[in-house]
Design a protein around this motif. Structure first.
Motif, PDB file in Angstrom:
ATOM      1  N   ARG A  62      38.309  31.960  53.213  1.00 17.13           N
ATOM      2  CA  ARG A  62      37.714  33.193  52.688  1.00 17.13           C
ATOM      3  C   ARG A  62      38.501  34.408  53.187  1.00 17.13           C
ATOM      4  NH1 ARG A  62      32.397  33.416  50.746  1.00 17.13           N
ATOM      5  NH2 ARG A  62      32.095  35.461  51.679  1.00 17.13           N
ATOM      6  N   VAL A 111      40.844  28.747  45.739  1.00 21.24           N
ATOM      7  CA  VAL A 111      40.239  29.924  45.105  1.00 21.24           C
ATOM      8  C   VAL A 111      39.016  29.524  44.288  1.00 21.24           C
ATOM      9  CG1 VAL A 111      40.605  31.718  43.365  1.00 21.24           C
ATOM     10  CG2 VAL A 111      42.383  31.244  45.055  1.00 21.24           C
ATOM     11  N   GLN A 112      39.172  28.480  43.487  1.00 21.56           N
ATOM     12  CA  GLN A 112      38.046  28.037  42.659  1.00 21.56           C
ATOM     13  C   GLN A 112      36.869  27.595  43.521  1.00 21.56           C
ATOM     14  OE1 GLN A 112      38.400  26.390  38.682  1.00 21.56           O
ATOM     15  NE2 GLN A 112      40.193  25.325  39.458  1.00 21.56           N
ATOM     16  N   LEU A 160      36.078  28.475  46.549  1.00 16.23           N
ATOM     17  CA  LEU A 160      35.419  29.582  47.244  1.00 16.23           C
ATOM     18  C   LEU A 160      34.553  30.398  46.291  1.00 16.23           C
ATOM     19  CD1 LEU A 160      38.202  31.026  49.576  1.00 16.23           C
ATOM     20  CD2 LEU A 160      36.389  29.420  50.154  1.00 16.23           C
ATOM     21  N   LEU A 161      35.059  30.615  45.076  1.00 14.75           N
ATOM     22  CA  LEU A 161      34.323  31.471  44.137  1.00 14.75           C
ATOM     23  C   LEU A 161      33.174  30.726  43.470  1.00 14.75           C
ATOM     24  CD1 LEU A 161      37.288  33.452  42.524  1.00 14.75           C
ATOM     25  CD2 LEU A 161      35.439  34.420  43.898  1.00 14.75           C
ATOM     26  N   ASP A 162      33.206  29.400  43.489  1.00 10.75           N
ATOM     27  CA  ASP A 162      32.161  28.630  42.822  1.00 10.75           C
ATOM     28  C   ASP A 162      31.877  27.344  43.609  1.00 10.75           C
ATOM     29  OD1 ASP A 162      30.337  27.650  41.043  1.00 10.75           O
ATOM     30  OD2 ASP A 162      31.625  27.802  39.277  1.00 10.75           O
ATOM     31  N   PHE A 166      32.309  23.102  42.892  1.00 14.35           N
ATOM     32  CA  PHE A 166      33.392  22.419  43.606  1.00 14.35           C
ATOM     33  C   PHE A 166      32.951  21.929  44.979  1.00 14.35           C
ATOM     34  CE2 PHE A 166      35.430  24.929  40.381  1.00 14.35           C
ATOM     35  CZ  PHE A 166      36.443  24.116  39.916  1.00 14.35           C
TER      36      PHE A 166
END
Lengths: 205, 205
Positions: free
Chosen positions: B103, B167-168, B170-172, B176
């Protein structure tokens, strides 16, 4: 058209341009009322007519980013794998406009991670991107160009690959010129296709 | 050990912890002297003994991020492909510590893109990561587990894939979970390996 309305719309365009230039140059984190005012050659006071506070500016900037991303010209391509490749190429920073836009997206992830509502927004945005890629994967599977299996899963992999390539290309443009970005994408797609061949799961209609 | 020295070192550890917690919670963009002071339950005045200004805090935070990343426990694995897989798994946000650290990394990219010196630093960091992966790729090629061809290029692709997956995830996080991240990585590695098989370029020693 009355002169005042034309003036107003022209001023709005100027403000949009200024917000965009500040973000492209300094990233999303460098976006401040003061920086936009300086870019416009205007007072911070004038800007408060448009943005009463920083949050209003951030909201406007994120809308602008979505609009400009949506309005970017897209490559035309045939169905299936060619269309998947075109959609992935459209994401890469291969042009000045795509580079500016990607710099702003990447620099906005920090804000997105710091704010749970914004994190949800971003999760939704990227889920829609994956769904778009998934349709193209499914079409490529129909054409026997990609292995059978969950198209959402293949799309998630392709999306991961392209987002990471964007990050690398932005942070080290010298090591990732446009032809190298394209070559790496083609390596990736070749690996996916060859997987299809070797599994013997392709079917040509 | 004189009591004052112990106090001083204990205070330094407290400051490090506070900087880390602020960044993990609010991202790199939420790192301010005021937030660190609040986390410590101390005055902003006290903090100026450690960080005379925001730049000193940022510099300290980036050093801390590198140290903690370097100090994270690494998976043990055999040579070749297993070692490449282990290194890529080490990067993914599969644990709380790796999630916090990622993060902070992702949210620091905005600052890195906004400052040319920092961009160069980051380019250097990621070039070293790719070089590390490239050695593992070359070892896997020696073992006939991966296709011949430029190991740097294969490493760049693998690095892109893993950064984008970070990235994916962390954002969702809901889309995931850790087993899905691992499955997507294994899909990626299978595609690379199968490419080797189908090209008939593998050689078993």
């Amino acid at each position: 058209m009355p002169r005042t309305k034309g003036d107003h719309e022209s001023r709005r365009r100027d403000v949009s341009e200024a917000v965009w230039h500040v973000m492209a140059a300094r990233g999303f984190t460098g976006l401040t009322l003061r920086a936009v005012a300086a870019e416009l050659g205007a007072s911070t006071g004038l800007l408060t007519h448009y943005f009463p506070n920083k949050n209003a500016l951030v909201e406007y900037a994120l809308d602008l980013l979505e609009q400009r991303t949506a309005a970017r010209p897209r490559r035309e391509a045939g169905p299936g794998l060619a269309s998947l490749r075109a959609a992935l190429l459209d994401i890469l920073p291969l042009t000045r406009a795509a580079t500016d836009s990607n710099r702003i997206w990447v620099s906005s992830w920090g804000a997105a991670l710091a704010d749970p509502d914004l994190t949800d927004d971003y999760a939704g945005k990227y889920a829609r991107s994956r769904a778009n890629l998934s349709q193209r994967v499914a079409a490529a599977q129909e054409l026997g160009e990609l292995p059978q299996g969950d198209p959402d899963r293949i799309a998630a992999g392709a999306h991961a690959f392209i987002l990471g390539l964007v990050v690398q290309a932005l942070l080290d443009p010298a090591a990732f010129p446009t032809d190298h970005q394209t070559a790496l994408l083609d390596d990736y797609l070749t690996a996916l296709t060859t997987l299809a061949d070797s599994r013997g799961e392709t079917h040509r209609p």
